[in-house]
Design an enzyme around this catalytic site. Structure first.
Site, PDB file in Angstrom:
ATOM      1  N   GLU A 158     -39.012 -15.133 -15.912  1.00 26.45           N
ATOM      2  CA  GLU A 158     -39.735 -13.981 -16.466  1.00 26.45           C
ATOM      3  C   GLU A 158     -39.235 -13.761 -17.876  1.00 26.45           C
ATOM      4  O   GLU A 158     -38.132 -14.184 -18.211  1.00 26.45           O
ATOM      5  CB  GLU A 158     -39.402 -12.718 -15.650  1.00 26.45           C
ATOM      6  CG  GLU A 158     -39.923 -12.779 -14.246  1.00 26.45           C
ATOM      7  CD  GLU A 158     -39.365 -11.676 -13.366  1.00 26.45           C
ATOM      8  OE1 GLU A 158     -38.562 -10.855 -13.847  1.00 26.45           O
ATOM      9  OE2 GLU A 158     -39.733 -11.651 -12.190  1.00 26.45           O
ATOM     10  N   LYS A 197     -37.479 -11.556 -20.599  1.00 25.58           N
ATOM     11  CA  LYS A 197     -36.516 -10.450 -20.534  1.00 25.58           C
ATOM     12  C   LYS A 197     -36.965  -9.417 -21.566  1.00 25.58           C
ATOM     13  O   LYS A 197     -36.887  -9.651 -22.767  1.00 25.58           O
ATOM     14  CB  LYS A 197     -35.103 -10.948 -20.830  1.00 25.58           C
ATOM     15  CG  LYS A 197     -34.066  -9.871 -20.619  1.00 25.58           C
ATOM     16  CD  LYS A 197     -32.679 -10.469 -20.682  1.00 25.58           C
ATOM     17  CE  LYS A 197     -31.605  -9.442 -20.438  1.00 25.58           C
ATOM     18  NZ  LYS A 197     -31.643  -8.291 -21.291  1.00 25.58           N
ATOM     19  N   ASP A 203     -36.978  -6.227 -23.829  1.00 21.67           N
ATOM     20  CA  ASP A 203     -35.902  -5.480 -24.473  1.00 21.67           C
ATOM     21  C   ASP A 203     -36.260  -3.997 -24.476  1.00 21.67           C
ATOM     22  O   ASP A 203     -36.991  -3.525 -25.344  1.00 21.67           O
ATOM     23  CB  ASP A 203     -35.719  -6.003 -25.908  1.00 21.67           C
ATOM     24  CG  ASP A 203     -34.342  -5.664 -26.428  1.00 21.67           C
ATOM     25  OD1 ASP A 203     -33.576  -5.012 -25.702  1.00 21.67           O
ATOM     26  OD2 ASP A 203     -34.033  -6.059 -27.575  1.00 21.67           O
ATOM     27  N   TYR A 234     -40.213  -5.363 -12.700  1.00 26.54           N
ATOM     28  CA  TYR A 234     -39.680  -6.701 -12.413  1.00 26.54           C
ATOM     29  C   TYR A 234     -39.023  -6.853 -11.044  1.00 26.54           C
ATOM     30  O   TYR A 234     -38.656  -7.951 -10.660  1.00 26.54           O
ATOM     31  CB  TYR A 234     -38.729  -7.170 -13.521  1.00 26.54           C
ATOM     32  CG  TYR A 234     -37.628  -6.194 -13.873  1.00 26.54           C
ATOM     33  CD1 TYR A 234     -36.649  -5.860 -12.969  1.00 26.54           C
ATOM     34  CD2 TYR A 234     -37.579  -5.626 -15.141  1.00 26.54           C
ATOM     35  CE1 TYR A 234     -35.645  -4.965 -13.299  1.00 26.54           C
ATOM     36  CE2 TYR A 234     -36.585  -4.732 -15.483  1.00 26.54           C
ATOM     37  CZ  TYR A 234     -35.619  -4.406 -14.552  1.00 26.54           C
ATOM     38  OH  TYR A 234     -34.639  -3.523 -14.886  1.00 26.54           O
ATOM     39  N   LYS A 252     -30.468 -15.992 -22.940  1.00 27.77           N
ATOM     40  CA  LYS A 252     -30.809 -15.237 -24.149  1.00 27.77           C
ATOM     41  C   LYS A 252     -31.303 -16.126 -25.302  1.00 27.77           C
ATOM     42  O   LYS A 252     -30.830 -17.243 -25.475  1.00 27.77           O
ATOM     43  CB  LYS A 252     -29.565 -14.463 -24.634  1.00 27.77           C
ATOM     44  CG  LYS A 252     -28.967 -13.533 -23.594  1.00 27.77           C
ATOM     45  CD  LYS A 252     -29.658 -12.213 -23.546  1.00 27.77           C
ATOM     46  CE  LYS A 252     -29.218 -11.356 -24.681  1.00 27.77           C
ATOM     47  NZ  LYS A 252     -28.758 -10.066 -24.372  1.00 27.77           N
ATOM     48  N   CYS A 293     -29.681  13.906 -56.808  1.00 30.36           N
ATOM     49  CA  CYS A 293     -30.903  13.192 -56.405  1.00 30.36           C
ATOM     50  C   CYS A 293     -31.304  12.241 -57.533  1.00 30.36           C
ATOM     51  O   CYS A 293     -31.431  12.672 -58.691  1.00 30.36           O
ATOM     52  CB  CYS A 293     -32.022  14.190 -56.134  1.00 30.36           C
ATOM     53  SG  CYS A 293     -33.635  13.408 -55.963  1.00 30.36           S
ATOM     54  N   CYS A 315     -34.688  13.802 -59.195  1.00 29.68           N
ATOM     55  CA  CYS A 315     -34.820  15.088 -59.886  1.00 29.68           C
ATOM     56  C   CYS A 315     -33.480  15.654 -60.345  1.00 29.68           C
ATOM     57  O   CYS A 315     -33.422  16.760 -60.889  1.00 29.68           O
ATOM     58  CB  CYS A 315     -35.546  16.098 -59.001  1.00 29.68           C
ATOM     59  SG  CYS A 315     -34.545  16.602 -57.593  1.00 29.68           S
ATOM     60  N   CYS A 347     -31.948  15.710 -50.654  1.00 29.34           N
ATOM     61  CA  CYS A 347     -32.277  16.469 -51.839  1.00 29.34           C
ATOM     62  C   CYS A 347     -33.078  17.662 -51.316  1.00 29.34           C
ATOM     63  O   CYS A 347     -34.089  17.477 -50.654  1.00 29.34           O
ATOM     64  CB  CYS A 347     -33.143  15.624 -52.770  1.00 29.34           C
ATOM     65  SG  CYS A 347     -33.957  16.632 -54.020  1.00 29.34           S
ATOM     66  N   CYS A 361     -38.952  18.458 -55.944  1.00 29.56           N
ATOM     67  CA  CYS A 361     -38.502  17.098 -56.294  1.00 29.56           C
ATOM     68  C   CYS A 361     -39.692  16.132 -56.403  1.00 29.56           C
ATOM     69  O   CYS A 361     -40.505  16.008 -55.483  1.00 29.56           O
ATOM     70  CB  CYS A 361     -37.522  16.595 -55.248  1.00 29.56           C
ATOM     71  SG  CYS A 361     -37.135  14.856 -55.414  1.00 29.56           S
TER      72      CYS A 361
END
Ligand code: IVH
Length: 667
Positions: free
Chosen positions: A108, A110, A112, A222, A310, A404, A407, A422, A427
């Site tokens: 099957e 795998k 994630d 599964y 894997k 920032c 600005c 900021c 800004c």
């Protein structure tokens, strides 16, 4: 006896299964919505309690997170193997322990994501737990109910539904949605999810179920862990049974007679996995026969009859040429490594987000460093390691700005979050990002308003907020660099066109925290207009199905601070301030004496110039009722092209039939 309401619930469950579990929809989204609305209306009109497995009950109640419950049997993890030799070692151990009897394997993908257990009692989904520490999981029943591919009731077919059934599987987010959520988290100053597993966990384990519902989570089952009265002999048989009961299992499961075939399956998916819409980090190899599984048994952590094989993480080495700091729509400062271009998993990578100041410090990333870049189970490439041994001494430590970069306002750091922000509402960098979001495809869709134009409009102070876009004229725009009169005319036309956008697009385009496209649609569907929404008290917004306290608070907070902006947009002539959402036109518009008023219709087949959903809305707006099945109570069947059983039934019951042309004439 099954009532109309039961039949409708069964029909909706059938279409949910076709769409979400089998990926083979039989009706359009609009028709599905019509069925859902019809059910909602019927449920609202009855005093009978709404059962927990009704399709309308996916979002409801608050999640009771944190309740730790013991699993019926431990949810074990898997031992890993990383190459062909280790796979062979696994197979040799299996053969040794089974003393030479022949073994068949199932492979099957795998997935994630996050492991969960689903419990069904008498066919109804009653409890869901996360894997937790394997022994105890966390209750996430209400959150799991929002996942459309989790059936709230198992399908009764030739297999009798067992009194108790426990299925285990992986909850995950599709790849494109992972990228989108991570970009959004960064703009809002939150840390992006480090991997798909965290993204699934972070989306599922939420107190505000409506936020879970707004994420397109999905599941693949599964394992059949327990089913009273079921005695499948093999894993493949148990998967087949679960599929028939309506549980969603991955379609790429394969059966093999030799470990060499397993290796071929693995090699095939090393490449093909990139074409999948979800992340896989390997394959899982399982001994198929249950009595052999039992004989092999488990260690305290892993089954001896299965192994995860894997995939290698995809890595590349490159150099950090510079570190830029970007300011997001909400003021969060995000450092970005500008890299010497490098190819990784088929794409040329020129930059990688460094997330925040802390990340740079923890990994000690310096300008000039050679780094290892990885794209493993995550669509956004990340820096996994600095090759400190390659340092020449010329590398420069990056100093996070105190002001920032856009600005020059001093940045703000709080204990509460890692993001540096900021906080200047004026800004320019934030404004530019807000305008870009407003003009984006899924919001007001203003074509031709790209970053270069936005930069100039803001820098030349022609635009100070999104409403100023509506003051732009061809003459003014033609003064911008790389903007000839034809482009300027087109842009003005596009801006003008955006005034026609429906209210949900505007609501999304305003960039309110937690208000994504889904939420904006739900809110407008319920309140019809921004004006009504802005005048609604918190509790009432919260009571809308699919909307939770965090969203409601964020919406009201925005309206509380931005009335001048909304007034300006109204003044600019955006249509949605004067026209209400079509789906929620007030009952007053119904002509009481219309042909449709008080009658019950069924719409079938293709009407060509109108979808069935639109036709249903037209009928309802004229006081008629639309149902899904032809019964003796049906007044008319509206039959477009390509009709089937409904037509036959209407003829049988001698119900008058209107052609599409007759219907349009009556309209
Ligand atoms: S079987 C005892 N099959 O991977 C057998 N697990 O790293 C337990 N996973 O905890 C799991 N896809 O959450 C199995 N097709 C699959 C899987 C799968 C993903 C997850 C599962 C498990 C973890 C182990």
């Amino acid at each position: 006896m099954r009532t109309e309401i039961d039949e409708l619930r069964a029909l909706i469950r059938y279409h949910e299964h076709k769409y979400y579990a089998e990926n083979l929809p039989e009706i359009s989204d609009a028709d599905f919505d019509v069925l859902m609305r019809e059910l909602e209306e019927l449920e609202a009109a009855t005093d009978a309690p709404i059962p927990p497995d009704s399709p309308t009950r996916r979002v409801g109640g608050g999640a009771e997170l944190g309740t730790r419950l013991q699993h019926r049997t431990p949810m074990l993890s898997l031992n890993n193997s990383y190459d062909e030799n280790e796979l062979r070692e696994f197979a040799e151990r299996v053969h040794r322990l089974l003393e030479g009897t022949s073994v068949e394997y199932v492979t099957e993908l795998k997935i994630d994501g996050l492991g969960v257990s689903l419990i069904y009692e008498n066919g109804v989904f009653t409890r869901g737990l996360t894997r937790g520490d394997g022994e105890y999981g966390e209750e996430v029943t209400d959150n799991l109910r929002t996942i459309r591919s989790v059936p709230l009731r198992l399908i009764e077919t030739e297999i009798a539904v067992p009194p108790v059934l426990e299925a285990r599987g992986e909850v995950f987010l599709p790849k494109d949605c992972l990228t989108e959520i991570n970009i959004q988290r960064e703009t809002e100053g939150e840390l992006p999810f480090a991997n798909p597993r965290n993204a699934a966990a972070g989306s599922l384990r939420l107190l505000d179920v409506s936020i879970t519902a707004s994420r397109p989570l999905d599941i693949f089952i599964y394992t059949l862990n327990y089913a009273e009265g079921f005695t499948p002999a093999t894993h493949t048989e148990s998967l087949e049974n679960m599929r028939r009961l309506g549980l969603k299992c991955n379609p790429h499961t394969t059966y093999h007679k030799s470990i060499e075939d397993v290796q071929k399956y693995y090699e095939r998916w090393v490449e093909e996995r990139h074409g999948l819409t979800y992340e896989t980090d390997g394959i899982v190899v399982k001994v198929n026969n249950f009595s052999q599984q039992q004989e092999l048994g488990t260690t305290s952590k892993y089954p001896r009859w299965a192994v995860a094989y894997k995939f290698n993480a995809q890595q590349a080495i490159t150099t950090v040429e510079k570190i830029d700091v970007q300011v997001g729509r909400t003021g969060a400062l995000t450092p970005v490594a500008i890299l010497k271009p490098v190819t990784l998993a088929g794409a040329t990578i020129t930059n990688a987000t460094l997330h925040n100041e802390q990340e740079i410090q923890t990994k000690d990333i310096r300008i000039g460093d050679r780094i290892v870049l990885e794209r493993a189970g995550d669509v956004i490439p990340k820096v996994v390691e600095v090759l400190t041994a390659d340092r020449t001494g010329d590398e420069v430590i990056f100093k996070f700005p105190e002001r920032c970069p856009a600005c020059d306002t001093p940045v703000q750091r709080t204990e509460k979050e890692v993001a540096v922000r900021c906080v200047n509402v004026g800004c320019v960098a934030q404004l530019k990002r807000r305008i870009a979001h407003y003009a984006s495809r899924n919001a007001l869709q203003i074509e031709g308003l790209g970053p270069a134009t936005i930069d100039q409009l803001v820098d030349k102070e022609l635009v100070r907020d999104v409403a100023d876009l509506y003051t732009l004229e061809v003459e003014k725009l033609s003064t911008l660099d790389r903007m000839g009169a034809p482009s300027a005319r087109n842009l003005v036309h596009q801006i003008e066109k955006s005034k026609e956008a429906p209210a949900e697009k505007l609501l999304f385009g305003l960039g309110i925290f937690h208000v994504g496209e889904n939420v904006a649609e739900l809110l407008i569907e319920h309140f019809s207009s921004l004006d009504k929404l802005s005048k609604t008290p918190l509790e009432e917004i919260e009571s809308v199905r699919g909307i939770g306290p965090q969203i409601a608070e964020s919406v009201l907070n925005f309206f509380g601070h931005n009335q001048p902006l909304l007034d300006k947009l109204r003044g600019a002539g955006l249509h949605c301030f004067t026209v209400e959402a079509a789906s929620n036109r007030p009952e007053a518009s119904i002509a009481a004496d219309s042909f449709f008023s008080g009658k019950t219709f069924v719409v079938t087949g293709s009407l060509k110039s109108m979808t069935r959903g639109e036709a249903s809305n037209e009928i309802k707006n004229r006081g008629g009722r639309v149902t899904s099945s032809v019964t003796s109570k049906t007044d008319y069947l509206i039959a477009g092209e390509g009709t089937g059983s409904k037509y036959t039934k209407a003829v049988e019951l001698e119900i008058p039939i209107l052609t599409a042309a007759d219907f349009f004439e009556k309209l």
